[in-house]
Scaffold this motif. Structure first.
Motif, PDB file in Angstrom:
ATOM      1  N   VAL A 164       0.726  -1.145  -0.403  1.00 29.40           N
ATOM      2  CA  VAL A 164       0.142  -0.139   0.359  1.00 29.40           C
ATOM      3  C   VAL A 164       0.637   0.815  -0.247  1.00 29.40           C
ATOM      4  CG1 VAL A 164      -1.303   1.189   1.650  1.00 29.40           C
ATOM      5  CG2 VAL A 164      -1.963  -0.771   0.791  1.00 29.40           C
ATOM      6  N   TRP A 165       2.059   0.891   0.874  1.00 24.93           N
ATOM      7  CA  TRP A 165       2.766   2.539   0.488  1.00 24.93           C
ATOM      8  C   TRP A 165       3.584   2.649  -0.290  1.00 24.93           C
ATOM      9  CZ3 TRP A 165       8.136   2.448   0.028  1.00 24.93           C
ATOM     10  CH2 TRP A 165       8.876   3.300   0.611  1.00 24.93           C
ATOM     11  N   SER A 166       4.253   1.819  -0.495  1.00 24.06           N
ATOM     12  CA  SER A 166       5.005   1.716  -2.306  1.00 24.06           C
ATOM     13  C   SER A 166       4.176   2.433  -3.298  1.00 24.06           C
ATOM     14  CB  SER A 166       5.507   0.852  -2.692  1.00 24.06           C
ATOM     15  OG  SER A 166       6.323   0.739  -3.612  1.00 24.06           O
ATOM     16  N   ARG A 167       2.821   1.741  -3.371  1.00 26.91           N
ATOM     17  CA  ARG A 167       1.779   2.345  -4.471  1.00 26.91           C
ATOM     18  C   ARG A 167       1.191   3.355  -4.093  1.00 26.91           C
ATOM     19  NH1 ARG A 167      -2.711  -0.665  -5.347  1.00 26.91           N
ATOM     20  NH2 ARG A 167      -2.439  -1.245  -3.482  1.00 26.91           N
ATOM     21  N   ALA A 168       1.103   3.401  -3.419  1.00 27.89           N
ATOM     22  CA  ALA A 168       0.068   5.233  -2.983  1.00 27.89           C
ATOM     23  C   ALA A 168       1.542   6.114  -2.958  1.00 27.89           C
ATOM     24  CB  ALA A 168      -0.713   4.729  -1.286  1.00 27.89           C
ATOM     25  N   GLY A 169       2.340   5.967  -2.387  1.00 23.93           N
ATOM     26  CA  GLY A 169       3.562   6.733  -2.515  1.00 23.93           C
ATOM     27  C   GLY A 169       3.851   7.191  -3.341  1.00 23.93           C
ATOM     28  N   TYR A 226       3.932  17.293   1.175  1.00 27.02           N
ATOM     29  CA  TYR A 226       4.802  18.184   0.377  1.00 27.02           C
ATOM     30  C   TYR A 226       3.072  19.100  -0.516  1.00 27.02           C
ATOM     31  CZ  TYR A 226       8.109  15.090   0.059  1.00 27.02           C
ATOM     32  OH  TYR A 226       9.994  14.343   0.511  1.00 27.02           O
ATOM     33  N   GLU A 227       4.121  20.660  -0.820  1.00 23.77           N
ATOM     34  CA  GLU A 227       2.862  21.347  -1.913  1.00 23.77           C
ATOM     35  C   GLU A 227       2.542  21.006  -3.462  1.00 23.77           C
ATOM     36  OE1 GLU A 227       3.048  26.382  -2.366  1.00 23.77           O
ATOM     37  OE2 GLU A 227       4.654  24.766  -3.613  1.00 23.77           O
ATOM     38  N   ALA A 273       2.158   6.973  -6.472  1.00 30.84           N
ATOM     39  CA  ALA A 273       1.334   7.914  -7.245  1.00 30.84           C
ATOM     40  C   ALA A 273       1.135   9.782  -6.506  1.00 30.84           C
ATOM     41  CB  ALA A 273       0.083   7.556  -6.770  1.00 30.84           C
ATOM     42  N   ALA A 274       1.237  10.027  -5.102  1.00 34.48           N
ATOM     43  CA  ALA A 274       1.464  10.865  -4.379  1.00 34.48           C
ATOM     44  C   ALA A 274       2.532  12.061  -5.354  1.00 34.48           C
ATOM     45  CB  ALA A 274       1.333  10.867  -3.182  1.00 34.48           C
ATOM     46  N   HIS A 275       3.630  11.383  -4.825  1.00 33.81           N
ATOM     47  CA  HIS A 275       4.843  11.393  -5.283  1.00 33.81           C
ATOM     48  C   HIS A 275       5.759  11.318  -6.322  1.00 33.81           C
ATOM     49  CE1 HIS A 275       5.053  11.074  -0.030  1.00 33.81           C
ATOM     50  NE2 HIS A 275       4.043  12.370  -0.985  1.00 33.81           N
ATOM     51  N   PRO A 276       5.469  11.889  -7.176  1.00 28.13           N
ATOM     52  CA  PRO A 276       6.335  10.915  -8.509  1.00 28.13           C
ATOM     53  C   PRO A 276       7.876  12.104  -8.324  1.00 28.13           C
ATOM     54  CG  PRO A 276       4.173  12.270  -9.047  1.00 28.13           C
ATOM     55  CD  PRO A 276       4.104  12.346  -8.112  1.00 28.13           C
ATOM     56  N   GLU A 326      10.750   6.488  -4.973  1.00 25.07           N
ATOM     57  CA  GLU A 326      10.282   6.777  -3.586  1.00 25.07           C
ATOM     58  C   GLU A 326       9.406   5.565  -4.001  1.00 25.07           C
ATOM     59  OE1 GLU A 326       8.657   7.218  -1.012  1.00 25.07           O
ATOM     60  OE2 GLU A 326       7.837   9.340  -1.847  1.00 25.07           O
ATOM     61  N   GLY A 327       8.630   4.952  -2.929  1.00 30.02           N
ATOM     62  CA  GLY A 327       8.197   3.587  -2.787  1.00 30.02           C
ATOM     63  C   GLY A 327       9.412   1.539  -3.082  1.00 30.02           C
TER      64      GLY A 327
END
Length: 155
Positions: A25-30, A113-114, A32-35, A40-41
């Motif tokens: 979950v962390w890897s996939r969501a991270g 992150y902004e 997506a949120a922090h490209p 990331e992830g």
């Protein structure tokens, strides 16, 4: 369009047996949120997640139909991370975890992150307001400090 969680959501403490599901979950969501965050992830960030955050934070998971769909990491009244599986975003799972944290700690704070506009919008809808901003020197990205007052705090 969000996919609604098929079954009732259960919020419970993280257990070591949840590690693989939580890391997924962390890897996939991270990602997506922090490209804009390199690696990331995965890699070193994943090692830090496993060895530090899952060990030292007060972690809670949300389960639907026996499957972990979200993770909330708390350090006292600070949300260190909230990660909802992409397929469970928009179902109310994240709000349930934030409300759980507020029930435990009252006033909450977090950094975001902004550029993470999805999270910023979510946090605004759940009552968080910007308190300050700084630059994350590691990634040269602006980070916003958000706070959500406890229900009994004066406006």
């Amino acid at each position: 369009m969000p996919v609604h969680a098929p079954g009732p959501v259960v919020i419970r403490r993280y257990a070591p047996a949840d590690e693989n599901a939580v890391m997924d979950v962390w890897s996939r969501a991270g990602r997506a949120a922090h490209p804009f965050v390199p690696g990331e992830g995965e890699g070193e960030r994943a090692r830090e997640m496993r060895e530090t955050h899952l060990v030292h934070a007060e972690n809670w998971v949300a389960e639907s139909d026996g499957r972990v769909v979200a993770l909330l990491g708390l350090m006292g009244a600070e949300i260190g991370g909230l990660f909802v599986a992409p397929e469970a975003q928009g179902t109310g799972v994240g709000r349930r975890l934030v409300d759980h944290a507020a029930a435990l700690h009252g006033r909450l704070s977090l950094d975001v992150y902004e550029k993470n506009t999805g999270a910023r919008s979510f946090y605004a809808r759940t009552g968080f307001e910007e308190e300050s901003r700084r630059v994350d020197e590691e990634y040269d990205e602006v980070i916003l400090r958000l706070v959500r007052k406890a229900p009994e705090d004066p406006a």
